[in-house]
Design a protein around this motif. Structure first.
Motif, mmCIF file in Angstrom:
data_model
loop_
_atom_site.group_PDB
_atom_site.id
_atom_site.type_symbol
_atom_site.label_atom_id
_atom_site.label_comp_id
_atom_site.label_asym_id
_atom_site.label_seq_id
_atom_site.Cartn_x
_atom_site.Cartn_y
_atom_site.Cartn_z
ATOM 1 N N PRO A 217 -31.600 13.195 5.225
ATOM 2 C CA PRO A 217 -30.748 13.081 6.409
ATOM 3 C C PRO A 217 -31.563 12.850 7.698
ATOM 4 C CG PRO A 217 -30.193 15.083 5.160
ATOM 5 C CD PRO A 217 -31.344 14.437 4.471
ATOM 6 N N ARG A 220 -32.893 9.406 7.958
ATOM 7 C CA ARG A 220 -31.829 8.440 8.233
ATOM 8 C C ARG A 220 -31.185 8.650 9.603
ATOM 9 N NH1 ARG A 220 -30.074 10.100 3.104
ATOM 10 N NH2 ARG A 220 -28.353 11.286 4.013
ATOM 11 N N ASP A 222 -29.185 11.126 10.252
ATOM 12 C CA ASP A 222 -27.820 11.520 9.910
ATOM 13 C C ASP A 222 -27.511 12.905 10.518
ATOM 14 O OD1 ASP A 222 -25.482 12.390 8.713
ATOM 15 O OD2 ASP A 222 -26.088 11.889 6.665
ATOM 16 N N MET A 245 -37.008 22.404 13.006
ATOM 17 C CA MET A 245 -38.302 21.850 13.412
ATOM 18 C C MET A 245 -38.698 20.662 12.546
ATOM 19 S SD MET A 245 -42.113 23.391 13.574
ATOM 20 C CE MET A 245 -41.942 23.632 15.317
ATOM 21 N N LEU A 246 -38.588 20.810 11.216
ATOM 22 C CA LEU A 246 -39.044 19.732 10.340
ATOM 23 C C LEU A 246 -38.147 18.499 10.478
ATOM 24 C CD1 LEU A 246 -40.181 21.807 7.226
ATOM 25 C CD2 LEU A 246 -41.601 20.803 9.016
ATOM 26 N N SER A 247 -36.852 18.726 10.683
ATOM 27 C CA SER A 247 -35.956 17.581 10.895
ATOM 28 C C SER A 247 -36.323 16.851 12.187
ATOM 29 C CB SER A 247 -34.502 18.044 10.958
ATOM 30 O OG SER A 247 -34.084 18.482 9.689
ATOM 31 N N LYS A 249 -39.242 16.714 13.620
ATOM 32 C CA LYS A 249 -40.491 15.964 13.421
ATOM 33 C C LYS A 249 -40.202 14.645 12.687
ATOM 34 C CE LYS A 249 -42.962 19.173 15.257
ATOM 35 N NZ LYS A 249 -43.069 19.038 16.721
ATOM 36 N N LEU A 250 -39.354 14.727 11.669
ATOM 37 C CA LEU A 250 -39.033 13.516 10.913
ATOM 38 C C LEU A 250 -38.267 12.521 11.775
ATOM 39 C CD1 LEU A 250 -38.138 15.048 7.435
ATOM 40 C CD2 LEU A 250 -39.809 13.235 7.834
ATOM 41 N N GLU A 252 -38.474 12.203 15.067
ATOM 42 C CA GLU A 252 -39.390 11.629 16.065
ATOM 43 C C GLU A 252 -40.091 10.389 15.516
ATOM 44 O OE1 GLU A 252 -42.113 14.723 17.196
ATOM 45 O OE2 GLU A 252 -40.463 15.979 17.946
#
Lengths: 254, 254
Positions: A217, A220, A222, A245-247, A249-250, A252
């Motif tokens: 997600p 994408r 999402d 946090m990890l979402s 980073k992804l 960015e």
């Protein structure tokens, strides 16, 4: 380079000693401050053992300090086996920590995660070696070769970096597995159902550049799914924080 | 239940169609809004294809909507294949999204990460099924069985939870692999050197409860190593932040 003393009886010491023993090295002695640990390992490799520093055998060809990174300095400070060929097995400790106690020293760092109770094919362990001169490096190279391991010449600075990267792929990854385990266990769903996915994730990341096979997600963008997921973790702020946090980073990187 | 229309031609649609085709199902037609994608997949499974919604074949026994979770509502809104047996393959979308267009509906969720170009043994994919009645559930069960997959009966709420857990073990884990890759690549160290560690990490976490095999500086409370690691990432605040947060979470559990 046949007779070896092992300092330590923990996870690394155990797997390394057993591998050396199987490769026909003579394990002369196991030292551990815990007598029982020393005894247990000594039995597996048919060696002597001691929990007394002063009793460490001084006739060995090689001394392997296989203790926690944070304990190496302590061992060096009271080393009774001076001026022998001495190596340590730590990822984050420079080779020079040994220079005060010998003219022949090095590092024999197995880049792997060890648990005493988890069997492991030692030939699958990459060994990072470093030594204070070419002769000693060759000696270590030979040992790693006799264990059928892949060998890499890695200096102390590079080894520290490998150790850092290892924390991400091993320690932190395992923490994410723990989070997933708890998310499922909370509702009596079996973690086993994720095993195939975990294996394929590894398979893909080791056969490709990980960034090239990133999905999900966040990748994408999402936001709708991300918000639903965050809501599902309202009862666990820790998991929520990690997810957020990890979402981010992804995203960015999008 | 022999003739199937597949809506979608992405990663899931591709792997699922090929698996069904190999298991002797007749893929009647592939629909994708991108004609080229539909054509490419259709060729692999010896079927017709279309990129026009109105041309979707209405003689199939089963319609599988295998598109992004976020696109399912759109497909349902314009569905021309009403009152057929219809399933979707999405982790985060409830089964009831389909109730307005048919009396026979369900979910066939393969809990795996798919890339078109990465080969995969489909029999290793766990299938989570759900249906609006027992008959339809049995039909889906039979299909999963014919693909030699492990089958789980999972309701929509549980499936959402599995999908969330999957984000942690797949998407976020892969992000950590990317971080490690970059940390090494930055100094020309090969990521390959971590492959054995990555594999063993997975091995241990799937043969044990992950929390039981947690290791590393944070787990040991080794602040000295943690600080050294943080310093090494001074040139990348993102990696530093991730390291700090995950270490803190691990230390809270000490």
């Amino acid at each position: 380079m046949k007779n070896i003393v092992i300092i330590g009886a923990g996870n690394v010491a155990t797997h390394l000693s057993v591998a050396l023993y199987k490769a026909n090295y003579n394990i002369l002695q196991i030292y551990s401050r815990t007598q029982q640990a020393a005894k247990t390992l000594a039995k597996q490799v048919n060696s002597n053992f001691t929990n007394c520093f002063e009793e460490i055998d001084n006739s060995a060809d090689l001394y392997i300090i296989a203790v926690l990174d944070s304990c190496i300095k302590q061992i060096v400070a009271k080393a009774v086996f001076r001026n022998k060929f001495i190596v340590h097995t730590a990822g984050s400790v420079p080779v020079t920590v040994l220079e005060t106690i010998s003219k022949n020293y090095g590092v024999f760092y197995p880049l792997q995660t060890f648990s005493k109770d988890v069997a492991l094919d030692f030939s699958q362990v990459p060994i990072c070696i470093e030594a204070n001169n070419t002769n000693n490096e060759t000696e270590l190279y030979t040992i790693a070769n006799n264990l059928n391991c892949k060998v890499y010449s890695i200096n102390s600075k590079e080894r520290k970096r490998l150790h850092l990267a290892a924390v991400f792929v091993n320690n932190f990854t395992n923490y994410l597995f723990t989070v997933a385990y708890n998310i499922l266990d909370d509702k009596n769903l079996p973690f086993e159902i994720l095993h195939a996915l975990i294996k394929q994730t590894t398979e893909k990341a080791t056969n490709n550049i990980p960034a090239d096979v990133q999905t999900g997600p966040a990748k994408r963008g999402d936001i709708d799914t991300i918000n639903k997921h965050l809501q599902m973790m309202n009862n666990n702020k820790d998991f929520q924080e990690v997810y957020k946090m990890l979402s981010n980073k992804l995203m960015e990187d999008l």
